[in-house]
Design a protein around this motif. Structure first.
Motif, PDB file in Angstrom:
ATOM      1  N   UNK A 331       0.894  -1.209  -0.123  1.00 27.30           N
ATOM      2  CA  UNK A 331       0.041  -0.028   0.184  1.00 27.30           C
ATOM      3  C   UNK A 331       0.841   1.412  -0.138  1.00 27.30           C
ATOM      4  N   UNK A 332       0.237   2.309  -0.336  1.00 27.53           N
ATOM      5  CA  UNK A 332       0.842   3.701  -0.099  1.00 27.53           C
ATOM      6  C   UNK A 332       1.510   3.794   1.257  1.00 27.53           C
ATOM      7  N   UNK A 333       0.693   3.427   2.127  1.00 29.17           N
ATOM      8  CA  UNK A 333       1.476   3.638   3.421  1.00 29.17           C
ATOM      9  C   UNK A 333       2.451   2.444   4.199  1.00 29.17           C
ATOM     10  N   UNK A 334       2.688   1.720   3.400  1.00 28.55           N
ATOM     11  CA  UNK A 334       3.507   0.576   3.983  1.00 28.55           C
ATOM     12  C   UNK A 334       4.767   0.110   3.026  1.00 28.55           C
ATOM     13  N   UNK A 335       4.754   0.819   1.949  1.00 21.94           N
ATOM     14  CA  UNK A 335       5.818   0.085   1.039  1.00 21.94           C
ATOM     15  C   UNK A 335       6.762   1.189   0.247  1.00 21.94           C
ATOM     16  N   UNK A 336       6.938   2.094   1.198  1.00 21.69           N
ATOM     17  CA  UNK A 336       7.777   3.386   0.776  1.00 21.69           C
ATOM     18  C   UNK A 336       9.023   3.307   1.310  1.00 21.69           C
ATOM     19  N   UNK A 337       9.868   4.402   0.969  1.00 24.03           N
ATOM     20  CA  UNK A 337      11.358   4.422   1.643  1.00 24.03           C
ATOM     21  C   UNK A 337      11.072   5.329   2.677  1.00 24.03           C
ATOM     22  N   UNK A 338      12.264   5.612   3.478  1.00 21.42           N
ATOM     23  CA  UNK A 338      12.190   6.174   4.782  1.00 21.42           C
ATOM     24  C   UNK A 338      11.628   7.825   4.417  1.00 21.42           C
ATOM     25  N   UNK A 339      11.118   8.491   5.409  1.00 26.54           N
ATOM     26  CA  UNK A 339      10.801   9.938   5.684  1.00 26.54           C
ATOM     27  C   UNK A 339      11.856  10.652   4.971  1.00 26.54           C
ATOM     28  N   UNK A 340      13.172  10.746   5.546  1.00 28.83           N
ATOM     29  CA  UNK A 340      14.114  11.595   4.982  1.00 28.83           C
ATOM     30  C   UNK A 340      14.529  11.139   3.346  1.00 28.83           C
ATOM     31  N   UNK A 341      14.380  10.041   2.786  1.00 26.04           N
ATOM     32  CA  UNK A 341      14.572   9.754   1.651  1.00 26.04           C
ATOM     33  C   UNK A 341      13.731  10.329   0.538  1.00 26.04           C
ATOM     34  N   UNK A 342      12.362  10.061   1.012  1.00 25.60           N
ATOM     35  CA  UNK A 342      11.286  10.805   0.322  1.00 25.60           C
ATOM     36  C   UNK A 342      11.403  12.316   0.202  1.00 25.60           C
ATOM     37  N   UNK A 343      11.673  12.751   1.244  1.00 23.63           N
ATOM     38  CA  UNK A 343      11.921  14.280   1.249  1.00 23.63           C
ATOM     39  C   UNK A 343      13.008  14.732   0.196  1.00 23.63           C
ATOM     40  N   UNK A 344      14.315  14.084   0.364  1.00 23.63           N
ATOM     41  CA  UNK A 344      15.432  14.397  -0.580  1.00 23.63           C
ATOM     42  C   UNK A 344      15.014  14.185  -2.093  1.00 23.63           C
ATOM     43  N   UNK A 345      14.184  13.150  -2.234  1.00 23.16           N
ATOM     44  CA  UNK A 345      13.775  12.849  -3.604  1.00 23.16           C
ATOM     45  C   UNK A 345      13.040  13.782  -3.993  1.00 23.16           C
TER      46      UNK A 345
END
Length: 384
Positions: A331-345
């Motif tokens: 799901x969108x809520x349980x298959x992502x990279x870390x908080x920091x990684x998503x922000x940098x990207x």
């Protein structure tokens, strides 16, 4: 406050779900008419000059259009690692078939013009048609399989097990979705040829595009009807871990008939998305009949965008359901990279996506106008 905490984890996950959709739509809308033109090549062009006109209509832009596919693959790898791991390993043979077709395409573009022998050029024309049809079909087949659920599961230590086969992907509903993709990209390619060419090529493309517009509406409606009556959807039966860790095994999921239409029932305004998908194809049909290639291209692009978006809207918050173990569904809520990684990207994306859009727009502006058949006959100013 740490900089990346300016946006919550939940918000970043939602933003990257939207960005992934935008990248996939960007690829389908831009490279989609290239694939459509490839499929049309043997049918819209009757002799070598006409086929050279068709090829040169996409000659200046086809390579640049593929950047959206690269960006989409990169985004899946960096923002959604479990999705990348499951899809690129489970769909390995399907991905290989797509890559083979996309690798053969530039070879055909470059080699076709090296010899004037009719048989030589006819063989490369067949390769270009193949390299347009196969990715279009398989991308649609992949979406059909995602809607039904993919046969994978996670062990307790997050090891992935995939139990599907290549031929298992070619089930009736998935093939129907593949035909939807083929029809809408043929329509898109036809609109491009009406815009960029004239004479018999444009007229043939107009006729084929009209049929493709009707086919895309009928097949899309049929796929929706089959999904309503026979395709079982997925529903989360535990609390949504919107800010929790990326571990899909922390939730519970149940199969439920009609679950893929639950979002539409909860928010009726979402019906505008599939409605615009149908309306775009019908508007493209009208524009083709009155020979307005530019408007037809915009309308078919709208149709493609909304048809793809309707899949995302139907499945949200799921991005890859599991038919083996529904709990393993991503799901969108349980298959992502870390908080920091998503922000940098997100910061990097905010810098480079506008540059890509600006450069692409400049290329289209410079290369605007219809392809000159006389210049091709005299080998002036065209690459192929």
């Amino acid at each position: 406050m740490v900089l990346h905490q300016l946006l919550s984890y939940e918000t970043l996950r939602l933003v990257w779900w939207l960005l992934l959709g935008i990248l996939l739509i960007g690829f389908a809308v831009t490279d989609g008419f290239d694939l459509g033109v490839g499929m049309l090549l043997p049918f819209a062009g009757r002799d070598d000059l006409e086929r050279r006109v068709i090829i040169n209509s996409v000659g200046p832009v086809w390579e640049g259009n593929q950047v959206w596919l690269i960006l989409g693959g990169g985004a899946i790898f960096a923002a959604w690692p479990p999705l990348y791991a499951v899809s690129f390993s489970g769909f390995y043979l399907a991905m290989f078939a797509i890559l083979l077709a996309l690798i053969l395409r530039p070879v055909a573009f470059k080699f076709r013009s090296k010899r004037e022998e009719p048989g030589w050029r006819a063989r490369w024309d067949a390769v270009l048609c193949f390299s347009g049809f196969v990715p279009s079909l398989i991308f649609g087949v992949a979406i059909g399989n995602v809607l039904q659920g993919v046969p994978f599961r996670f062990s307790n230590d997050m090891h992935i097990f995939y139990e599907g086969t290549f031929f298992g992907l070619l089930n009736p509903f998935a093939l129907l979705c593949g035909l939807v993709a083929v029809a809408m990209l043929v329509l898109h390619g036809s609109a491009w040829l009406v815009l960029k060419t004239s004479g018999p090529v444009a007229e043939r493309a107009r006729g084929i595009g009209s049929v493709a517009a009707i086919a895309s509406v009928v097949l899309y409606a049929l796929a929706g009807w089959v999904m309503w009556g026979w395709v079982v959807g997925y529903q989360v039966t535990s609390a949504l871990p919107v800010n929790g860790p990326s571990n899909p095994l922390l939730k519970t999921v149940a199969l439920q008939a009609g679950a893929w239409f639950a979002n539409y029932a909860a928010q009726p305004v979402l019906w505008l998305v599939p409605a615009l998908g149908v309306a775009g194809s019908l508007l493209a049909l009208v524009c083709l009949r009155v020979r307005r290639g530019g408007l037809a291209l915009l309308a078919s692009g709208l149709s493609i965008a909304c048809i793809i978006l309707s899949v995302g809207v139907s499945m949200f918050p799921f991005i890859l359901p599991s038919s083996l173990d529904p709990r393993s569904s991503l799901m969108v809520w349980d298959a992502s990279s870390s908080h920091l990684t998503l922000f940098i990207m997100l910061v990097v994306t905010a810098i480079f996506i506008p540059l890509i859009v600006a450069y692409t727009s400049w290329v289209y502006k410079v290369m605007w106008g219809k392809v000159d058949a006389d210049a091709i006959r005299d080998n002036r100013g065209h690459a192929y």
